[in-house]
Design a protein around this motif. Structure first.
Motif, PDB file in Angstrom:
ATOM      1  N   THR A 112      16.119  16.224   8.775  1.00 46.30           N
ATOM      2  CA  THR A 112      15.110  15.179   8.840  1.00 46.30           C
ATOM      3  C   THR A 112      15.604  13.945   9.561  1.00 46.30           C
ATOM      4  OG1 THR A 112      15.860  14.523   6.689  1.00 46.30           O
ATOM      5  CG2 THR A 112      13.858  15.827   6.798  1.00 46.30           C
ATOM      6  N   PHE A 171      17.126  22.989 -12.778  1.00 48.33           N
ATOM      7  CA  PHE A 171      16.626  22.525 -11.487  1.00 48.33           C
ATOM      8  C   PHE A 171      17.630  22.856 -10.374  1.00 48.33           C
ATOM      9  CE2 PHE A 171      15.826  18.948  -8.421  1.00 48.33           C
ATOM     10  CZ  PHE A 171      14.604  19.412  -7.982  1.00 48.33           C
ATOM     11  N   LEU A 182      19.735  25.349 -10.389  1.00 42.75           N
ATOM     12  CA  LEU A 182      19.659  26.796 -10.170  1.00 42.75           C
ATOM     13  C   LEU A 182      18.482  27.128  -9.264  1.00 42.75           C
ATOM     14  CD1 LEU A 182      20.814  29.641 -11.291  1.00 42.75           C
ATOM     15  CD2 LEU A 182      18.733  29.633 -12.646  1.00 42.75           C
ATOM     16  N   TYR A 183      17.341  26.494  -9.535  1.00 43.14           N
ATOM     17  CA  TYR A 183      16.137  26.744  -8.744  1.00 43.14           C
ATOM     18  C   TYR A 183      16.346  26.332  -7.280  1.00 43.14           C
ATOM     19  CZ  TYR A 183      11.515  25.766  -6.832  1.00 43.14           C
ATOM     20  OH  TYR A 183      10.425  25.694  -6.023  1.00 43.14           O
ATOM     21  N   GLU A 228      16.884  31.484   1.819  1.00 42.97           N
ATOM     22  CA  GLU A 228      16.619  31.127   3.213  1.00 42.97           C
ATOM     23  C   GLU A 228      17.873  31.208   4.072  1.00 42.97           C
ATOM     24  OE1 GLU A 228      13.777  30.069   4.712  1.00 42.97           O
ATOM     25  OE2 GLU A 228      12.613  30.467   2.900  1.00 42.97           O
ATOM     26  N   PHE A 271      22.660  15.850  -7.297  1.00 46.61           N
ATOM     27  CA  PHE A 271      21.720  15.760  -8.420  1.00 46.61           C
ATOM     28  C   PHE A 271      22.439  15.818  -9.763  1.00 46.61           C
ATOM     29  CE2 PHE A 271      18.196  16.729  -5.521  1.00 46.61           C
ATOM     30  CZ  PHE A 271      17.283  15.813  -6.005  1.00 46.61           C
ATOM     31  N   TRP A 321      20.471  14.481   0.721  1.00 45.28           N
ATOM     32  CA  TRP A 321      19.345  14.471  -0.206  1.00 45.28           C
ATOM     33  C   TRP A 321      18.103  14.933   0.506  1.00 45.28           C
ATOM     34  CZ3 TRP A 321      19.266  12.884  -5.315  1.00 45.28           C
ATOM     35  CH2 TRP A 321      20.471  12.360  -5.787  1.00 45.28           C
ATOM     36  N   GLN A 322      17.913  14.364   1.676  1.00 45.00           N
ATOM     37  CA  GLN A 322      16.711  14.669   2.452  1.00 45.00           C
ATOM     38  C   GLN A 322      16.598  16.159   2.688  1.00 45.00           C
ATOM     39  OE1 GLN A 322      14.747  12.350   3.791  1.00 45.00           O
ATOM     40  NE2 GLN A 322      15.843  10.626   2.960  1.00 45.00           N
ATOM     41  N   LEU A 353      16.300  18.417  -0.496  1.00 48.33           N
ATOM     42  CA  LEU A 353      15.006  18.396  -1.163  1.00 48.33           C
ATOM     43  C   LEU A 353      13.983  19.185  -0.363  1.00 48.33           C
ATOM     44  CD1 LEU A 353      14.620  14.787  -2.493  1.00 48.33           C
ATOM     45  CD2 LEU A 353      14.347  16.865  -3.797  1.00 48.33           C
ATOM     46  N   ALA A 354      14.070  19.076   0.949  1.00 50.57           N
ATOM     47  CA  ALA A 354      13.077  19.762   1.772  1.00 50.57           C
ATOM     48  C   ALA A 354      13.212  21.268   1.610  1.00 50.57           C
ATOM     49  CB  ALA A 354      13.250  19.363   3.237  1.00 50.57           C
ATOM     50  N   SER A 397      11.199  22.650  -1.113  1.00 52.11           N
ATOM     51  CA  SER A 397       9.749  22.464  -1.100  1.00 52.11           C
ATOM     52  C   SER A 397       9.060  23.788  -0.783  1.00 52.11           C
ATOM     53  CB  SER A 397       9.367  21.409  -0.079  1.00 52.11           C
ATOM     54  OG  SER A 397       9.775  21.821   1.183  1.00 52.11           O
ATOM     55  N   VAL A 398       7.763  23.771  -0.925  1.00 51.50           N
ATOM     56  CA  VAL A 398       7.024  25.024  -0.808  1.00 51.50           C
ATOM     57  C   VAL A 398       6.941  25.448   0.655  1.00 51.50           C
ATOM     58  CG1 VAL A 398       4.861  26.158  -1.306  1.00 51.50           C
ATOM     59  CG2 VAL A 398       5.679  24.358  -2.793  1.00 51.50           C
TER      60      VAL A 398
END
Lengths: 312, 309
Positions: A2, A182, A184-185, A193, A232, A301-302, A305-306, A309-310
């Motif tokens: 990003t 969180f 783990l997820y 990916e 995190f 972080w950016q 987090l991305a 995302s879905v």
């Protein structure tokens, strides 16, 4: 991902008017270069001000003596700069208990956040890249657990640990910190990916064992995700309050958060000395390391987090 | 655990699916997931089971630990203190969460629009409060709320007015809402912003060619694209509201008259355990809150993911 430098598209033209012949587009603003908006900037600046003013208040008041706190205006400095004295007092008060709390916090962060990240990386990789009996059950249980309020678990965990004789030891804080659903997820979505299955198959054809494949091939690919999860879990353990509050009785094992609260409560107890200037200075010293870490590591972080995302 | 028998690897059709999990040893995956699950069982599953066990018993002066069935639950449902606490966090949820997420969303859209001066400065500054521990945030705001040497007191002195005391019983919930909003606006903003960044830019170009205005792009492209992030943030905020503990428990020292021991359900459970020694009833309150939280989170997820997705 990003915050990288803006890619220069082949079609990027200097958007300056009146220089040379205009090429095709009559407009100076496009999707890539929208017009700047003063109004939007002002509105965002208001939210920004709201975020920063309390921190400014904290910094300014860390320079005041106990007496000046009560007599001078909150958002400006008092006549005398008391900061150095405050820091010295904070570090030496009560035989340097603050330094001890800092060391405890570091211990909890290194062991708790480090362990939590390790478990989340291993688990996320296993879930993303293997089928095994009970995989769906694992998924359901972990996702369900995310919705369980942590405080609902705190009391029974305390009772269990006290039966095991773990309360009032560092273990009581470290062991519960090891689980980050969180994390783990995040790791799971990231590993799915980032690691092509063909790569694993190739490694196996070449005769590498599971452990070696993971350590030498997958870990480097997972690095960005690992840093995100580590950040995190670090923030979570550094800022943890409720768990150590109920698990620890001995001030020698307190982390900074519980210690600061104890200092603040001191003024309300009979015969307790009010040390608000030390509470404020101690607060500054507590958030400083995290703020520095944020400023340096915000890129991760950016992107991290991305990745969570879905994405269809 | 489950009854599915995976096909042996040799029989699996060799489809070149990129994200297809590997089928090797049946139990290899457990080697990686096992450590997490072992600790998870110790710190999540065991306490939940123990809570359930505790909630069915009662310590009696005569006869010790006695099985009382659902007696504790009956007591909780008839307990005015529990319901007043529950009402308080529900009100908090209804007011604070929309405000917080609304501000976060607006800022994320503003920053993502690329129409600001100083984008990266705004992004990091607004996110910064997330680095501040709840304890420090609460102490800091608590001092500022103070009418003696806080900002409120300063303003009163400077302007010769008398602002209402933020720590009075009527206002303390709003004051806590302000602290929580301050802490988490930036965090939620970053979640929304990250989701906005992965929206393909080509969609915006197409929209522009179609003559869509800024507002239309937001409602027709951006908001649907970040639906998942909106749902996740809403669920986390709901869980957080029901779990409200740190802020009121720390403010209690500064506003002892305004914050009772049953101010929020968690504060109530905590007081029952650690000042009242009523472990069985405390576990019951915790379980009821846990179940309510899970149900609401689940409903939000179903509704959020279904609507015209």
């Amino acid at each position: 991902m990003t915050t990288t430098a803006p890619a220069t598209t082949p079609a990027a033209r200097p958007a300056r008017p009146g220089r040379g012949p205009r090429l095709r587009t009559p407009r100076r603003h496009s999707v890539d270069r929208p017009r700047r908006s003063g109004l939007l900037t002002v509105l965002t600046a208001l939210v920004c001000l709201y975020s920063l003013v309390p921190l400014a208040w904290l910094l300014i008041n860390a320079t005041k003596s106990q007496g000046d706190l009560f007599t001078s205006f909150g958002l400006w400095f008092s006549g005398s700069l008391h900061l150095v004295q405050n820091v010295a007092d904070t570090l030496t008060y009560d035989d340097g208990i603050f330094v001890r709390w800092l060391a405890n916090t570091l211990l909890y962060v290194v062991a708790g956040a480090g362990g939590a990240t390790l478990l989340a990386v291993l688990g996320g990789y296993g879930l993303a890249k293997f089928t095994f009996p009970g995989k769906r059950a694992v998924f359901a249980v972990v996702i369900g657990a995310v919705a369980v309020p942590g405080t609902a678990l705190a009391v029974p965990t305390f009772l269990m640990f006290s039966r095991m004789g773990l309360t009032n030891t560092p273990w009581a804080v470290i062991i519960p910190s090891l689980i980050s659903p969180f994390g783990l997820y995040l790791m799971w979505t990231f590993a799915a990916e980032a690691i092509p299955t063909e790569l694993l198959e190739a490694a196996r054809v070449d005769g590498a064992g599971e452990a070696r494949t993971f350590a030498q091939i997958c870990l480097p690919l997972l690095a960005p995700g690992i840093v995100t999860v580590l950040l995190f879990t670090m923030v979570a353990t550094w800022n943890n309050y409720f768990l150590p509050l109920i698990m620890l009785k001995d001030p020698d094992w307190y982390p900074l958060t519980v210690g600061l609260n104890a200092w603040n409560a001191q003024a309300a107890t009979a015969g307790g000395e009010a040390i608000f200037n030390l509470v404020i200075t101690g607060s500054v010293l507590t958030i400083l390391p995290l703020v520095v870490a944020f400023l340096f590591l915000q890129r991760y972080w950016q992107s991290g987090l991305a990745s969570g995302s879905v994405k269809e | 655990m489950t009854q599915t028998v995976p096909l042996p690897a040799a029989a699996a059709p060799a489809r070149a699916a990129r994200r297809r999990p590997v089928r090797r040893g049946r139990w290899t995956g457990w080697g990686f997931v096992g450590p997490f699950m072992a600790v998870f069982a110790l710190v999540f599953l065991a306490p939940i089971a123990y809570s359930l066990y505790l909630s069915l018993f009662r310590q009696q002066l005569v006869g010790g630990n006695a099985f009382v069935g659902l007696e504790n639950y009956r007591r909780a449902f008839a307990d005015p203190q529990f319901w007043s606490a529950f009402g308080r966090v529900s009100l908090f949820l209804a007011v604070q969460v929309p405000i917080m997420l609304g501000i976060a969303l607006l800022v994320a859209l503003a920053i993502d629009s690329g129409r600001l001066y100083g984008t990266s400065f705004f992004r990091i500054s607004i996110f910064l409060p997330y680095a501040v521990p709840a304890v420090v945030a609460t102490l800091m705001w608590g001092f500022m709320y103070g009418t003696r040497f806080g900002l409120v007191g300063n303003l009163n002195d400077a302007l010769g007015i008398s602002l209402p005391n933020p720590l009075s019983p009527d206002l303390v919930l709003a004051s806590i809402g302000n602290i929580v909003t301050w802490e988490f606006v930036g965090y939620n903003m970053l979640i929304f912003y990250s989701a906005l960044r992965v929206v393909p830019r080509s969609l915006y170009e197409a929209a522009e060619i179609d003559g869509a205005g800024q507002w239309r792009v937001v409602t027709a492209i951006k908001l649907p694209a970040i639906r998942g992030a909106l749902v996740i943030a809403t669920i986390f905020s709901i869980i957080g509201s029901f779990q409200l503990f740190n802020e009121p428990s720390i403010l209690q020292k500064l506003a002892p008259n305004a914050i009772t021991t049953h101010f929020t359900p968690n504060l109530y459970a905590y007081s029952l355990s650690f000042s009242g020694q009523q472990y069985n009833y405390s576990a019951t309150v915790a379980i009821i809150m846990g179940v309510i939280t899970m149900v609401i989170a689940y409903v939000v997820q179903l509704r959020g993911m279904r609507k015209g997705a």
